[in-house]
Design a protein around this motif. Structure first.
Motif, PDB file in Angstrom:
ATOM      1  N   SER A   1      34.868 -33.542  -5.146  1.00  0.00           N
ATOM      2  CA  SER A   1      33.578 -33.030  -5.615  1.00  0.00           C
ATOM      3  C   SER A   1      33.746 -31.760  -6.441  1.00  0.00           C
ATOM      4  O   SER A   1      33.110 -31.595  -7.491  1.00  0.00           O
ATOM      5  CB  SER A   1      32.678 -32.761  -4.405  1.00  0.00           C
ATOM      6  N   ALA A   2      34.622 -30.881  -5.994  1.00  0.00           N
ATOM      7  CA  ALA A   2      34.876 -29.628  -6.732  1.00  0.00           C
ATOM      8  C   ALA A   2      35.509 -29.913  -8.088  1.00  0.00           C
ATOM      9  O   ALA A   2      35.138 -29.292  -9.091  1.00  0.00           O
ATOM     10  CB  ALA A   2      35.778 -28.708  -5.910  1.00  0.00           C
ATOM     11  N   LYS A   3      36.441 -30.854  -8.154  1.00  0.00           N
ATOM     12  CA  LYS A   3      37.077 -31.210  -9.425  1.00  0.00           C
ATOM     13  C   LYS A   3      36.052 -31.794 -10.391  1.00  0.00           C
ATOM     14  O   LYS A   3      36.057 -31.470 -11.580  1.00  0.00           O
ATOM     15  CB  LYS A   3      38.217 -32.197  -9.201  1.00  0.00           C
ATOM     16  N   LYS A   4      35.185 -32.646  -9.874  1.00  0.00           N
ATOM     17  CA  LYS A   4      34.148 -33.249 -10.721  1.00  0.00           C
ATOM     18  C   LYS A   4      33.209 -32.166 -11.259  1.00  0.00           C
ATOM     19  O   LYS A   4      32.870 -32.152 -12.439  1.00  0.00           O
ATOM     20  CB  LYS A   4      33.355 -34.289  -9.934  1.00  0.00           C
ATOM     21  N   LEU A   5      32.803 -31.261 -10.397  1.00  0.00           N
ATOM     22  CA  LEU A   5      31.910 -30.178 -10.798  1.00  0.00           C
ATOM     23  C   LEU A   5      32.580 -29.277 -11.838  1.00  0.00           C
ATOM     24  O   LEU A   5      31.950 -28.893 -12.828  1.00  0.00           O
ATOM     25  CB  LEU A   5      31.501 -29.363  -9.568  1.00  0.00           C
ATOM     26  N   THR A   6      33.847 -28.978 -11.655  1.00  0.00           N
ATOM     27  CA  THR A   6      34.591 -28.160 -12.614  1.00  0.00           C
ATOM     28  C   THR A   6      34.678 -28.865 -13.964  1.00  0.00           C
ATOM     29  O   THR A   6      34.478 -28.253 -15.013  1.00  0.00           O
ATOM     30  CB  THR A   6      36.008 -27.850 -12.081  1.00  0.00           C
ATOM     31  N   ARG A   7      34.958 -30.161 -13.944  1.00  0.00           N
ATOM     32  CA  ARG A   7      35.048 -30.941 -15.175  1.00  0.00           C
ATOM     33  C   ARG A   7      33.703 -30.957 -15.909  1.00  0.00           C
ATOM     34  O   ARG A   7      33.638 -30.746 -17.122  1.00  0.00           O
ATOM     35  CB  ARG A   7      35.511 -32.365 -14.859  1.00  0.00           C
ATOM     36  N   GLU A   8      32.626 -31.164 -15.166  1.00  0.00           N
ATOM     37  CA  GLU A   8      31.295 -31.179 -15.775  1.00  0.00           C
ATOM     38  C   GLU A   8      30.926 -29.806 -16.339  1.00  0.00           C
ATOM     39  O   GLU A   8      30.325 -29.717 -17.411  1.00  0.00           O
ATOM     40  CB  GLU A   8      30.250 -31.628 -14.761  1.00  0.00           C
ATOM     41  N   LEU A   9      31.297 -28.764 -15.638  1.00  0.00           N
ATOM     42  CA  LEU A   9      31.022 -27.410 -16.113  1.00  0.00           C
ATOM     43  C   LEU A   9      31.801 -27.117 -17.398  1.00  0.00           C
ATOM     44  O   LEU A   9      31.256 -26.549 -18.350  1.00  0.00           O
ATOM     45  CB  LEU A   9      31.372 -26.379 -15.036  1.00  0.00           C
ATOM     46  N   THR A  10      33.059 -27.522 -17.441  1.00  0.00           N
ATOM     47  CA  THR A  10      33.880 -27.329 -18.635  1.00  0.00           C
ATOM     48  C   THR A  10      33.281 -28.082 -19.825  1.00  0.00           C
ATOM     49  O   THR A  10      33.190 -27.542 -20.932  1.00  0.00           O
ATOM     50  CB  THR A  10      35.329 -27.803 -18.381  1.00  0.00           C
ATOM     51  N   GLU A  11      32.857 -29.326 -19.595  1.00  0.00           N
ATOM     52  CA  GLU A  11      32.232 -30.106 -20.668  1.00  0.00           C
ATOM     53  C   GLU A  11      30.935 -29.450 -21.140  1.00  0.00           C
ATOM     54  O   GLU A  11      30.661 -29.399 -22.339  1.00  0.00           O
ATOM     55  CB  GLU A  11      31.956 -31.531 -20.188  1.00  0.00           C
ATOM     56  N   PHE A  12      30.159 -28.946 -20.213  1.00  0.00           N
ATOM     57  CA  PHE A  12      28.918 -28.262 -20.560  1.00  0.00           C
ATOM     58  C   PHE A  12      29.196 -27.015 -21.399  1.00  0.00           C
ATOM     59  O   PHE A  12      28.514 -26.764 -22.393  1.00  0.00           O
ATOM     60  CB  PHE A  12      28.150 -27.883 -19.281  1.00  0.00           C
ATOM     61  N   GLN A  13      30.197 -26.249 -20.998  1.00  0.00           N
ATOM     62  CA  GLN A  13      30.549 -25.044 -21.749  1.00  0.00           C
ATOM     63  C   GLN A  13      31.033 -25.381 -23.152  1.00  0.00           C
ATOM     64  O   GLN A  13      30.670 -24.718 -24.120  1.00  0.00           O
ATOM     65  CB  GLN A  13      31.614 -24.240 -21.003  1.00  0.00           C
ATOM     66  N   LYS A  14      31.838 -26.433 -23.283  1.00  0.00           N
ATOM     67  CA  LYS A  14      32.310 -26.851 -24.604  1.00  0.00           C
ATOM     68  C   LYS A  14      31.141 -27.299 -25.480  1.00  0.00           C
ATOM     69  O   LYS A  14      31.065 -26.948 -26.652  1.00  0.00           O
ATOM     70  CB  LYS A  14      33.327 -27.989 -24.471  1.00  0.00           C
ATOM     71  N   LYS A  15      30.230 -28.072 -24.904  1.00  0.00           N
ATOM     72  CA  LYS A  15      29.066 -28.551 -25.650  1.00  0.00           C
ATOM     73  C   LYS A  15      28.188 -27.377 -26.065  1.00  0.00           C
ATOM     74  O   LYS A  15      27.718 -27.308 -27.196  1.00  0.00           O
ATOM     75  CB  LYS A  15      28.261 -29.533 -24.803  1.00  0.00           C
ATOM     76  N   ASN A  16      27.997 -26.448 -25.155  1.00  0.00           N
ATOM     77  CA  ASN A  16      27.173 -25.264 -25.439  1.00  0.00           C
ATOM     78  C   ASN A  16      27.822 -24.427 -26.534  1.00  0.00           C
ATOM     79  O   ASN A  16      27.133 -23.915 -27.410  1.00  0.00           O
ATOM     80  CB  ASN A  16      26.988 -24.453 -24.150  1.00  0.00           C
ATOM     81  N   GLN A  17      29.121 -24.285 -26.501  1.00  0.00           N
ATOM     82  CA  GLN A  17      29.856 -23.539 -27.522  1.00  0.00           C
ATOM     83  C   GLN A  17      29.728 -24.223 -28.883  1.00  0.00           C
ATOM     84  O   GLN A  17      29.531 -23.591 -29.902  1.00  0.00           O
ATOM     85  CB  GLN A  17      31.330 -23.415 -27.110  1.00  0.00           C
ATOM     86  N   TYR A  18      29.810 -25.554 -28.878  1.00  0.00           N
ATOM     87  CA  TYR A  18      29.689 -26.338 -30.097  1.00  0.00           C
ATOM     88  C   TYR A  18      28.291 -26.204 -30.680  1.00  0.00           C
ATOM     89  O   TYR A  18      28.121 -26.020 -31.891  1.00  0.00           O
ATOM     90  CB  TYR A  18      30.017 -27.802 -29.803  1.00  0.00           C
ATOM     91  N   ASP A  19      27.251 -26.253 -29.830  1.00  0.00           N
ATOM     92  CA  ASP A  19      25.866 -26.114 -30.287  1.00  0.00           C
ATOM     93  C   ASP A  19      25.621 -24.744 -30.891  1.00  0.00           C
ATOM     94  O   ASP A  19      24.917 -24.618 -31.889  1.00  0.00           O
ATOM     95  CB  ASP A  19      24.889 -26.360 -29.138  1.00  0.00           C
TER      96      ASP A  19
END
Length: 153
Positions: free
Chosen positions: A129-147
């Motif tokens: 669960s922690a790995k999944k949450l970390t992965r989702e957070l990283t993807e969110f940060q990358k998307k937010n940075q891209y936006d």
């Protein structure tokens, strides 16, 4: 561990315990009394044992992050309480009689094994669960940075 998180973990662990307890009863029963047959009332006991097994989990409640020493001490106390509850349910006052010593030892070893396996399963699930949450957070940060970079240009 705090309120909702503790209740959620207790609920999940309850079903892990029921499964493990059923496995232990099957294996030990197949070895000790392979021809024994029980009525439907026997199906309720693993549910009761699992309930007795999750009650001491309340000792893990804390308003702050616990140190490793505090977690280990609380886990040890938790195991002792589980031993007392389960042995008390199974043997009651017979637990103090010398003729039940071997049975008490067997139950205690089974409780420790179930406790260890349940904690390992819980750790694996928490880790996933922690790995999944970390992965989702990283993807969110990358998307937010891209936006943000699109809005600047």
């Amino acid at each position: 561990m705090q309120g909702k998180e503790l209740l959620s973990k207790m609920f999940r662990n309850y079903f892990v315990l029921v499964t493990l307890i059923n496995a232990v009863i099957f294996v030990s029963g197949s070895i000790a009394q392979p021809d024994a047959r029980f009525g439907y009332s026997a199906f309720i006991m693993p549910l009761i044992y699992a309930f007795a097994g999750i009650l001491p989990q309340a000792i893990m409640y804390a308003r702050r992050e616990l140190s490793i020493k505090e977690v280990l001490l609380r886990k040890f106390i938790q195991l002792l309480l589980i031993e007392l509850f389960v042995n008390g349910i199974i043997l009651g006052e017979n637990a103090l009689r010398p003729e039940y010593t071997d049975f008490l030892k067997t139950i205690s070893v089974c409780v420790v094994l179930v406790y260890v396996f349940a904690n390992i399963i819980s750790w694996v699930l928490d880790n996933a669960s922690a790995k999944k949450l970390t992965r989702e957070l990283t993807e969110f940060q990358k998307k937010n940075q891209y936006d943000k970079s699109e809005n600047v240009g």
